[in-house]
Design a protein around this motif. Structure first.
Motif, PDB file in Angstrom:
ATOM      1  N   ILE A   9      -9.480 -46.721 -64.823  1.00 49.76           N
ATOM      2  CA  ILE A   9      -8.980 -48.133 -65.106  1.00 49.76           C
ATOM      3  C   ILE A   9      -7.299 -47.988 -65.352  1.00 49.76           C
ATOM      4  CG2 ILE A   9      -9.024 -50.111 -66.643  1.00 49.76           C
ATOM      5  CD1 ILE A   9     -12.182 -49.405 -66.889  1.00 49.76           C
ATOM      6  N   GLU A  10      -7.065 -46.969 -66.244  1.00 51.61           N
ATOM      7  CA  GLU A  10      -6.006 -46.755 -66.450  1.00 51.61           C
ATOM      8  C   GLU A  10      -4.855 -46.325 -65.297  1.00 51.61           C
ATOM      9  OE1 GLU A  10      -6.535 -45.182 -71.029  1.00 51.61           O
ATOM     10  OE2 GLU A  10      -6.145 -43.690 -69.543  1.00 51.61           O
ATOM     11  N   ALA A  11      -5.152 -45.518 -64.441  1.00 56.18           N
ATOM     12  CA  ALA A  11      -4.684 -45.195 -63.196  1.00 56.18           C
ATOM     13  C   ALA A  11      -4.568 -46.424 -62.426  1.00 56.18           C
ATOM     14  CB  ALA A  11      -5.482 -44.129 -62.560  1.00 56.18           C
ATOM     15  N   GLU A  12      -5.449 -47.220 -62.018  1.00 56.53           N
ATOM     16  CA  GLU A  12      -5.554 -48.366 -61.313  1.00 56.53           C
ATOM     17  C   GLU A  12      -4.617 -49.522 -61.925  1.00 56.53           C
ATOM     18  OE1 GLU A  12      -5.739 -50.378 -58.058  1.00 56.53           O
ATOM     19  OE2 GLU A  12      -6.798 -48.659 -58.231  1.00 56.53           O
ATOM     20  N   ALA A  13      -4.417 -49.713 -63.235  1.00 59.33           N
ATOM     21  CA  ALA A  13      -3.689 -50.376 -63.741  1.00 59.33           C
ATOM     22  C   ALA A  13      -2.116 -50.183 -63.517  1.00 59.33           C
ATOM     23  CB  ALA A  13      -3.895 -50.437 -65.280  1.00 59.33           C
ATOM     24  N   LEU A  74      -1.535 -62.618 -64.696  1.00 56.25           N
ATOM     25  CA  LEU A  74      -1.562 -62.201 -63.031  1.00 56.25           C
ATOM     26  C   LEU A  74      -2.122 -60.783 -63.043  1.00 56.25           C
ATOM     27  CD1 LEU A  74      -0.831 -63.076 -60.327  1.00 56.25           C
ATOM     28  CD2 LEU A  74       1.226 -62.386 -60.639  1.00 56.25           C
ATOM     29  N   PHE A  75      -1.714 -59.679 -63.621  1.00 58.11           N
ATOM     30  CA  PHE A  75      -1.775 -58.478 -63.497  1.00 58.11           C
ATOM     31  C   PHE A  75      -3.517 -58.234 -64.045  1.00 58.11           C
ATOM     32  CE2 PHE A  75       2.914 -57.804 -64.684  1.00 58.11           C
ATOM     33  CZ  PHE A  75       3.096 -57.376 -63.516  1.00 58.11           C
ATOM     34  N   GLN A  76      -3.844 -58.973 -65.050  1.00 51.49           N
ATOM     35  CA  GLN A  76      -5.294 -58.707 -65.317  1.00 51.49           C
ATOM     36  C   GLN A  76      -6.105 -59.500 -64.570  1.00 51.49           C
ATOM     37  OE1 GLN A  76      -3.672 -59.521 -70.038  1.00 51.49           O
ATOM     38  NE2 GLN A  76      -5.255 -60.941 -69.341  1.00 51.49           N
ATOM     39  N   THR A  77      -5.817 -60.174 -63.863  1.00 52.44           N
ATOM     40  CA  THR A  77      -6.795 -61.064 -63.008  1.00 52.44           C
ATOM     41  C   THR A  77      -6.898 -60.014 -61.776  1.00 52.44           C
ATOM     42  OG1 THR A  77      -6.140 -63.141 -63.681  1.00 52.44           O
ATOM     43  CG2 THR A  77      -7.161 -63.062 -61.627  1.00 52.44           C
ATOM     44  N   THR A  78      -5.750 -59.569 -61.314  1.00 50.72           N
ATOM     45  CA  THR A  78      -5.847 -58.675 -60.126  1.00 50.72           C
ATOM     46  C   THR A  78      -6.739 -57.364 -60.457  1.00 50.72           C
ATOM     47  OG1 THR A  78      -3.752 -59.617 -59.443  1.00 50.72           O
ATOM     48  CG2 THR A  78      -4.335 -57.722 -58.535  1.00 50.72           C
ATOM     49  N   GLY A  84     -13.638 -54.924 -60.348  1.00 49.18           N
ATOM     50  CA  GLY A  84     -14.897 -55.556 -60.852  1.00 49.18           C
ATOM     51  C   GLY A  84     -15.503 -55.294 -62.248  1.00 49.18           C
ATOM     52  N   LEU A  85     -14.366 -55.508 -63.331  1.00 55.66           N
ATOM     53  CA  LEU A  85     -14.664 -55.288 -64.527  1.00 55.66           C
ATOM     54  C   LEU A  85     -15.375 -56.791 -65.038  1.00 55.66           C
ATOM     55  CD1 LEU A  85     -11.172 -53.862 -65.402  1.00 55.66           C
ATOM     56  CD2 LEU A  85     -13.266 -52.591 -65.049  1.00 55.66           C
ATOM     57  N   ARG A  86     -16.139 -56.222 -65.934  1.00 55.05           N
ATOM     58  CA  ARG A  86     -16.896 -57.197 -66.531  1.00 55.05           C
ATOM     59  C   ARG A  86     -16.113 -57.821 -67.862  1.00 55.05           C
ATOM     60  NH1 ARG A  86     -22.369 -55.792 -69.140  1.00 55.05           N
ATOM     61  NH2 ARG A  86     -20.844 -54.548 -70.178  1.00 55.05           N
ATOM     62  N   ILE A  87     -15.422 -56.985 -68.489  1.00 52.53           N
ATOM     63  CA  ILE A  87     -14.229 -57.442 -69.524  1.00 52.53           C
ATOM     64  C   ILE A  87     -13.089 -56.766 -69.040  1.00 52.53           C
ATOM     65  CG2 ILE A  87     -13.693 -56.691 -71.843  1.00 52.53           C
ATOM     66  CD1 ILE A  87     -16.545 -56.023 -72.628  1.00 52.53           C
TER      67      ILE A  87
END
Length: 117
Positions: A9-13, A74-78, A84-87
């Motif tokens: 998740i960190e890398a994808e962020a 915007l970043f969070q939504t993308t 496919g994060l639930r949270i």
């Protein structure tokens, strides 16, 4: 949260934020010439710190961070859509002082002392 999942998740962020800035999807004029270095997600997955730098003055540094924090949704939504994060972690953008210090240290170590002949 599983450490492997956290790193993913960190890398994808980092990738997502960098690509959105580079591709011009962030229209805020304060967000310009930003380097995204790393992200750290909390144990519960609800919060994420994203560390950035930019070539700018101290006054502009605050504007850059303000622009990034205003575009956090915007970043969070993308990111949520990609993984496919639930949270979806709430992103907070911070200046990467650790990176700046490591650059300063590298420059200090690579400088050759001038010798007086």
């Amino acid at each position: 949260m599983n450490p492997i999942r956290r790193r993913k998740i960190e890398a994808e962020a980092v990738r997502t934020v960098a690509m959105m800035i580079l591709s011009g999807k962030v229209k805020d004029p304060r967000v310009h010439m930003v380097s995204v270095h790393r992200a750290e997600i909390s144990e519960d997955g609800k919060n994420m710190k994203v560390f950035v730098t930019a070539i700018c003055t101290d006054k502009k540094k605050l504007k850059v961070l303000s622009g990034l924090n205003s575009a956090a949704g915007l970043f969070q939504t993308t990111l949520s859509g990609k993984l496919g994060l639930r949270i979806t972690p709430r992103m907070q953008f911070l200046w990467d002082e650790e990176y700046i210090q490591s650059l300063d240290e590298s420059l200090r170590l690579t400088r050759k002392p001038t010798s007086a002949d």
